[in-house]
Structure formats: C-alpha cells, structure tokens
Design an enzyme around this catalytic site. Sequence first.
Site, PDB file in Angstrom:
ATOM      1  N   GLU A 108       0.817  -1.258   0.014  1.00 61.25           N
ATOM      2  CA  GLU A 108      -0.033   0.118   0.062  1.00 61.25           C
ATOM      3  C   GLU A 108       0.790   1.053  -0.217  1.00 61.25           C
ATOM      4  OE1 GLU A 108      -3.271   0.032  -0.788  1.00 61.25           O
ATOM      5  OE2 GLU A 108      -3.643  -1.987  -0.700  1.00 61.25           O
TER       6      GLU A 108
ATOM      7  N   HIS B 260      -6.175  -5.698 -10.925  1.00 62.43           N
ATOM      8  CA  HIS B 260      -5.454  -6.626 -10.083  1.00 62.43           C
ATOM      9  C   HIS B 260      -5.157  -7.627 -10.993  1.00 62.43           C
ATOM     10  CE1 HIS B 260      -7.570  -3.881  -7.068  1.00 62.43           C
ATOM     11  NE2 HIS B 260      -6.556  -4.402  -6.490  1.00 62.43           N
TER      12      HIS B 260
END
Length: 698
Positions: free
Chosen positions: A518, A610
């Site tokens: 992240e 993704h």
Amino acid sequence: MTIRRVDTKPVSVRPATTETQPKNTAKAASTPLQTKDGFGPAARTTDLARAEKTLTQAPAGPGRLALQSPEAQKAVQTSLSHLSPLQGAQTLVAQQPAFAAANVEKDALGMTHVRLDRVHEGVKVFGEQVITHLDKDGKVTSVTGEQSVVPEGLGKELPKLNTQSAIDIARKEFGGKPDKQPHAERVIYQDKAGEYHSAYRVQMSQIEGQDRPRKMNYLVDANTGKVFESYNEIGGFYGSNKGLPKAGVSAGQISATNTTKAEIADNSTVTSKVKVDQDGTIESLKLDLDIAHTFKGDLKVTLTSPSGKSAVVHNRAGGSTDDVKGTFDLSDFAGESAKGEWTLTVEDKAKRDTGTLNGWGISITPKEVPPEPGSKADDTSLYSGKVALDTKQQPDGTYTLEDSTRGKGVNTYDAMNKSTASGKTQLTDDNNVWGEATDGQRTKAGVDAHYGAAMTYDFLKDVLGRDSIDGAGEALNSFVHVRTNYVNAFWDGTKMSYGDGDGKTSGPLTALDIAGHEIAHGLTERTAGLIYRNESGGLNEAFSDIMGAGVEWYASTKNPAVKFNWTVGETAWTPTNGDSEDGLRYMDDPKKDNYSIDNYKDYPKQTEVHGSSGIANNAFYLLANGGTNRTSQIEVKDGIGMDKGLKIYYRALAHYMTPNTTFAQARTATVQAATDLYGADSAEVAKVKESWTAVGVN
C-alpha cells in the site's frame, strides 16, 4: 473496462551512459521470531540463499531537488531548450510553454531526470509527460515519453460547459454523496482512438464508512458532457477476484483445518490429515472437533503429530450420548515442531452405531524465540516476531509510536474505530516494550503497522537509495483501528488506513507485505504516477506487489522470523483457513488464483488492474528467481536475484515511466534501467529481456 490497448507507440529512449553501482555492507540482522508473513508459499532454500546473499546497500543520491533551486532550474531550462526544436511550430504558442516542470531528481549515478507535464496552449494534457535524462555534465542524453501533435486551438477554445456543469455530470455518475468538495480541472484528453478533446477531469471521493473506499476520476467532454472514462484511484488491499475472504484464523496463530466430511462406518477406522507449512515450536495446541455420532461411547479419537507422537482425545467415554464436538486443549504436544502432516484417527470400536466426521482443525500457539544477546528487539508483533520499534517519550514518561529517526517521521496513530482516519490520537505504552501480554489490545496492531512502515522506509533507503516515497524524506503516517471489523487496508494519497479484520475472516491487515504494497502506491504516485486503469493500472498494482515483496524480502534478511515468499497476503488474509498456499495473488504462478493472467496474449480477456498485474508480477519473479511462465512455457534460467531485480524495476518506475506507460513501454523502461546500472551488454539486461519475452511482452 476496455480491452483496447492504449498508448500503442513505444517509449522513445535514446542511449544513456552506464555505470555500475558500488556495493556496501547491509546492516546486521535483528532478532528472530516464530511466525511468518506475506508472500508465501515458502521460497525454496536455494532461492532464499541466493537472494539474501546479494543484498547490497544502495548508494544514496541527492534525491529530489527543490524545484526552485538553482540546480533544478538549470536542469529544467536545459531540458526545455533541448525539447523546443522537437515541438513543431504549430504546437508552440508565445508565452505558453509546451511543458511544465513536475519534479527533478538526481540519482546515485550522477544522472539528473527532469519530469515534465505536457501543456498545450496553457492547458494540461491529461496523463502525458516527458522525461529528459541528463548526464553528469548536465547534457541531455535521452528523452522518454511521447510528443504527439495536439490540434491547434484546442486549448484556446472556450468550452461549452463550465466547471460546475462537469461536476454535476460526474456527481450523477458517482451515485453517492462525496465526503469532500469535488474538484475539477480543465484538461486536454486523448481518447482510445487517439483523438484529442477539450475535457474536464473531475475528482470525487467517498471514503468514510465504505468497505471499498472511492477516489473517483471522471474525464468529461467539455463540450458535450460525455463521460469518456472513469476510474478509482484507491484500489484497496484486496482485488476484485476475491471479494471478502470466506474463512480465516486469528492473527499470531498457526492453524490448519480439514472440512472434508468422512463417513464413520460401523466397526471401521477413518483418518483425516492436515498439513502445516509454518515452522515453530509448540507452546500450546487446541483441537477443534466436530463428529456427529449416535453413540459416542463407541469412539476412540487420536491426534498424531508429524513426529509420530500421539494423544488420545476421546476414548469411548460418554456412553450412549451423541456426538464428539468441542475444543480440546492438548498440552501433550508442547515442545513439538508444528511443521508437517497432522493426522486425526477416528475408530468405531463397537457394532450398530455410525456417524460422520464433519471436520476438524488445530490452532497452535508457537513459543516465542528469545531475543539474541544485546538485541533491542523486545517488541512483540502479531506477524513478524520480535521487532525493535523507534518511539518517542512524552513528558509524562509514556511512549508513543512516533519515530523521528527516519526521514521526516514514521508515525502510527489510533483511528478510534471511526470511519475516517484523522487527527493524532496516540497509542501509548508505559515501559516502551510493546505488544506484551499485559498491554492493551489496541496497541498490538500498532506494533505491526509501525514496523511495516519502518521496514518500508529502510527498504527504500537501503536497497533503492531513496529517502522515503517522495525522495525527500516524506513522513509515513499510519492509522490502525479504522472502522469496526473492517477487512481492508488502503493508501489514500497521504496516509495508510488499516482495518482490524473481523476476527473470523482475517486479523488486523497490518502484515508486512500489505504495508509495503500500500505504501508503494504512494511511491508510484510520486514517481511515474501510473494511472489506475488499463495497462498502466495493471502496472501500478504490479509495482505495489513487487515492492511489497521487496519489503518482506528486505525484512527477512534482518529478522529470521519473517519468511520471504511469493504469495500476496496469506497471513493476515486467509480465505482457506490459514493454508499458506492460499493468498490473493501468486507472483510465481499468477493464474493459480483462477482470476489473474500471466501472459500478455490473455490481456484482452482480463483488463481489471489486479488481474492484469500478473503479467508484470511474473516478469519480475522470472527476472529475480528464474522459472517458467505457465502460459508460454518459456523458461528463464538463473534469475539475477531480488537485489538487482528491485533496483532495476525501481529505476524504471522512478525515471523512465510516465502515467500512461503500457506493458511494452515498461519492458523498454526496465531494459534502459538495467543498461544504466549494469551495461548494455550485461547479463542483467539479457535477463530483463528474457523475462518480459516469457510473459508475452516484446
């Protein structure tokens, strides 16, 4: 999501000077501990040995230069002078430059990289940048990026719609109440067919109270109101392939479960097995058992460890009562190794009654590995064993998770279970030994978040030679306890937010690979700015997976409790009840999740960011580790190791990639980065090419 490739022209890169980076000794390892984190299944011993031995501390360059500094301004002016002749008279407007300087960075090789936003007739061209590369003598040696012709007058014409109209159109598409005032800017936008339009980019966010927070971008035609495209800048830790996980384990435990039913016939024996991949010495073990039977006095139940030691759980007690269900505390296995195959044996020892073994599982609490003599690693994490946290002592003698030793700070705060993380509510400790059994539950997730951010900062500095995500020491701020039972973690552009999980499907989302993944979104934002859709979005996600793996690998070289491997997020995020073979994504075999792709030929079938990240994820895996791409069956022999692979990919991201970079352009960028670092004829450059070819990117 479109299946059309964007920016089909290759990146233009001229030859650049090359120079080999010097090597320095890495810092000493810290204390080992027992549990594992992140990107597993466990890597093969030979892979880890090769990777760990090649860690070399990167020399630190000057980093990002203040844009108004004389050195930066000189580099900008040199770049603009070089670019001006390339512009075509029709795109040059008096007193309206064709480029605006975004940032200037100087690296350890002595090269200076000037990143410039394209501007046409005073209006920014959305997503288009040019990067000039200057040698040690300040001369431009190469240029990255495209300079396609924008129609004359497009920036000067007065749009039919005003800013508020564009916001109203985007608000209708948004379908909810934004939690911040929407923002709109005039841009020039290139559509999928390559045509340029006058447009607005509208940004609208909804983070508070959302399972999947949104920071939406809408590209709206400034004349017709048509929405060309929209995308969410915040991806969240999970991808759309998984949704929410189905089952999980408590953080800090080693667990395994078998839910396959087995019929217990009369006078028969049934065996059922589970495999534990994690290593650790057992301190305590609990067996959860669910046997339906009409006469439990017939049954004998035995658990056998991988070493062959057995403990009788139930031995024909209870007479004619039904079922054997519940949790059994088996202290007999204390001191045994957890790793290996465990066997449950159920024997029906008498006639007439039958039943069903519905399922069973074990939950192991491993012993803590004591700190090495002289080590300061006395803080207990949920996922990474004993760690050493840098903190701040307050006037009242308590300690807070504020670290001033790294850049402009690494700080961890308590979000107080509010929907939006804000403020500076401190997590405190009286003796500066965090994560003790006597500590409050709220501090424990903070240990891992603080450690993860610190390891990410150290990884950037030691391996990549970068001072935090912006190259200038930017503070890394994290918030734990966001919302209640929140199964997510995300970077919102300025800070990290971690949910606690729900206690059933996941523990706190503060594992090392999640933190690294992240925070790496912040690194991408402050470098290439890869737009979070299409091919650039797949690269954005892949670079977070790659850098997240790098953080875990780096931590594993210093903390033996951290186990480096190639699966994304299986420790805190465990859809199949703690199985270390299960995770969100698999860099070594992306197709294993039945969602991602591992080869560019399948990109039209999977454009979600993704899912398409598997292309670059596997290219990096093959480069660093070696192996075979499942789809192409092309083998890359003898990878170059994590250290070199990470340096190459980082350099490509920071200095050779722009917001709309495609997979083909990423190949060109990594080849150029490897050329800079190791030479045009080096084995490293050859392996970069081989690895991209294996995943179908040429």
